[in-house]
Scaffold this active site. Sequence first.
Site, short mmCIF file in Angstrom:
data_model
loop_
_atom_site.label_atom_id
_atom_site.label_comp_id
_atom_site.label_asym_id
_atom_site.label_seq_id
_atom_site.Cartn_x
_atom_site.Cartn_y
_atom_site.Cartn_z
N SER A 21 -17.37 -2.05 -14.06
CA SER A 21 -18.47 -2.80 -13.44
C SER A 21 -19.70 -1.91 -13.36
O SER A 21 -19.80 -0.96 -14.13
CB SER A 21 -18.03 -3.30 -12.05
N ASN A 22 -20.62 -2.19 -12.48
CA ASN A 22 -21.85 -1.39 -12.37
C ASN A 22 -22.36 -1.41 -10.93
O ASN A 22 -21.75 -2.05 -10.07
CB ASN A 22 -22.90 -1.90 -13.35
N ARG A 23 -23.47 -0.72 -10.68
CA ARG A 23 -23.95 -0.51 -9.32
C ARG A 23 -24.77 -1.66 -8.75
O ARG A 23 -25.36 -1.52 -7.68
CB ARG A 23 -24.82 0.75 -9.27
N ALA A 88 -26.50 -8.23 -13.45
CA ALA A 88 -26.25 -7.03 -14.25
C ALA A 88 -24.90 -7.25 -14.95
O ALA A 88 -23.84 -6.93 -14.40
CB ALA A 88 -26.21 -5.80 -13.36
#
Length: 219
Positions: A21-23, A88
């Site tokens: 995943s991402n921030r 995102a």
Amino acid sequence: MTILITAGPTREAIDPVRYLSNRSSGKMGYALAEAAAERGHRVILISGPTMLAVPDGIDYVPVETADDMYRAVGKWIGDCEIAIFAAAVADYRMAEVAGQKIKKKGETLTLELVRTPDILASARKDFSYQGLLVGFAAETENLENNARGKLERKGCDLVVANDVSRRDIGFNSSENEVLLVFPDRSELLPMASKEHLGHVLVERIVAMAKPSCSSCSSC
Ligand code: CTP
């Protein structure tokens, strides 16, 4: 008007207990959804997993993966005059998700990843969407050039670009400073809370959509 908003990160399973995943916190997309609903628009919020409360008065479509988000956008975008892609989205997923927890063996581990669909680019190509299309660009360098490339490649009317290498703005922060990239010009908006920016952006985007909007009764 009816406004579709994507928000948050997507989550791509590696095995039953791990994911890529991402921030992204989802704050910018949720601020847009809240601002649009407060202004009386119908909002369809398609969101990956976040810790945020779902704003009142919106149609909420929770998703997990990029493929889920692609399908949800395909289902809803036809109803919309405006589509804003603030999510995102993970660009890659596992070629095959492991059925059991991956056990550690060697000193290194190589995962085979494959591309996920570019949902924003699919709006015009796969879903024949003709309404106002707004993308976001998360960049760590060459902000304006990279954002302009995305605007052209993905068929957008506007790209909202932000520098995610700065710790005071962007991912996970409550504030943001964005560069608006239009086909013929760019404009820097001053740093502001994501809530305030949500209102400023919705106002600007709705004003852009109005001349071409002939079917709705709310504007
Ligand atoms: N986006 C999307 N689907 C993807 C990737 C991105 O819909 N699979 C959308 C995002 O929601 C955003 C825009 O495309 O509106 C740009 O996303 P960004 O992560 O900045 O860029 P990418 O297109 O993924 O390109 P790169 O990672 O190479 O910068």
